[in-house]
Design an enzyme around this catalytic site. Structure first.
Site: not given
Length: 394
Positions: A140, A242
């Protein structure tokens, strides 16, 4: 230590040593780049970037590109400014972007590498604990938008990661704690076998010897690799990483740099744990463990008074996990646990919708610890909220 990071079909080496800058220089020279673009911020440039360029320049063209340090400056303008500078210096398709810094510079330089000539080689030299143990173990690359964190980006693999644990000696206390909060996250959400090691190793003063730091980083690499090996885009099993980020990102963005990334994620984990407890999924002991490990790491366990809670709730509506779940309405998608290393699943993902009202109540109590609620037993009078998320175990 040399390990192969495996993210779906992507493979790249992660080399970790101590006092190994000479070896890093040799590895960079061996890339046979037309030019090395050493991207730093205003902190890592003087500390590491200048010496790297000095050592490299007699053997390969190398330029130092410096951007202003800090999360508030992690945006598309930064990427554009650095890319324009690189092009003026003569960047071409055979160049290599070398990101020297923490997670912010890693993201800015990573996105820059992905965009220049539609993709040139990228090397990470992480200089913070949070980068070594977390952010470089991902594809990412993203920057912030006015609406929230990490909303503009892509997935782009590095050529390699070259890490020198000695660089961590320069970290201020705030950044050491920030990295350890992410390490705690990896332990609670992914690799519970780390818990006892962390209990024995974490220090409130932030002082760690090389051996302890090496072990902490190695364990975090194993934790993250275990959930991304078949999920290179971190949209299925990898979403467990997350944990704490839904509320954490909102707090971090609202605080505008006054709270570090890891510290904000730590607060987000405390919210997630208490939310899960009130929904009947997590027991008191596990909620207390969250607070214990974060406190042992030197992290605060209450939201600072200056953080605007209304703004935090507003930012939750722009979380970068929006769209994974279709039944949000007045809810927000969160990673919740039903036990250590055991996330709740909903619609094929470790992500569940949670009522915004409940999230707001818990955040409010975390900002006002004198009130009964977070982290305390049910006998304090905290009312159990009916399970409205339709989550399943597994």
């Amino acid at each position: 230590m040399k390990v192969e990071i495996r993210l779906g079909t992507v493979r790249y080496p992660f080399r970790l040593g101590t006092d190994c800058l000479g070896t890093i220089v040799e590895d960079l020279v061996d890339l046979s780049a037309s030019r090395l673009l050493i991207v730093c911020d205003s902190n890592t440039g003087p500390l590491f970037g200048a010496e790297l360029v000095e050592r490299l320049s007699p053997r390969v063209p190398a330029n130092l590109l410096i951007h202003r340090a800090g999360e508030p400056y992690k945006d598309l303008q930064a990427v554009g400014t650095l890319a324009e500078s690189a092009l003026r210096l003569g960047a071409d398709r055979a160049c290599v972007v070398v990101a020297v810094g923490g997670g912010v510079i890693g993201n800015i330089a990573g996105l820059m590498a992905a965009l220049l000539f539609r993709g040139i080689r990228l090397v990470h030299i992480p200089t913070s604990l949070i980068a070594m143990s977390d952010s470089v173990l991902s594809l990412k690359q993203a920057v912030n938008a006015s609406a929230g964190k990490n909303l503009i980006g892509t997935f782009y693999p590095p050529e390699c990661v070259l890490a020198d644990a000695a660089m961590l000696r320069s970290l201020p206390f705030r950044e050491t704690v920030s990295g350890l909060c992410e390490v705690v996250k990896n332990s609670l959400a992914v690799r519970p076998s780390m818990v006892e090691m962390l209990r024995a190793s974490l220090r409130r003063d932030g002082n760690y010897d090389n051996e302890t730091m090496y072990r902490i980083i190695s364990e975090s690499i194993l934790a993250k690799a275990s959930v991304t090996i078949d999920d290179m885009h971190e949209c299925r099993a990898g979403l467990v990483l997350e944990y704490g980020h839904t509320v954490g990102h909102a707090i971090e963005y609202t605080a505008a740099g006054e709270i570090s990334h890891g510290q904000a994620i730590g607060l987000g984990m405390l919210v997630a744990a208490e939310v899960s407890r009130r929904l009947g999924h997590l027991d008191d002991e596990t909620v207390a463990l969250h607070r214990e490990l974060l406190a042992r790491a030197g992290a605060a366990v209450t939201v600072p008074a200056h953080v605007d809670l209304d703004e935090v709730m507003h930012r939750l509506r722009f979380d970068n996990k929006r769209g994974y779940l279709s039944d949000l309405a007045e809810s927000s998608a969160m990673v919740l646990l039903r036990g250590l290393g055991e996330p709740l699943w909903h619609d094929g993902r470790p992500l569940v919708p949670v009522p915004m009202k409940l999230i707001g109540e818990v955040i409010g109590e975390l900002a006002r610890p004198e009130l009964p609620g977070l982290g305390l037993s049910r006998s304090t009078g905290a009312e159990k909220v009916p399970d409205a998320v339709g989550a399943t175990d597994g």
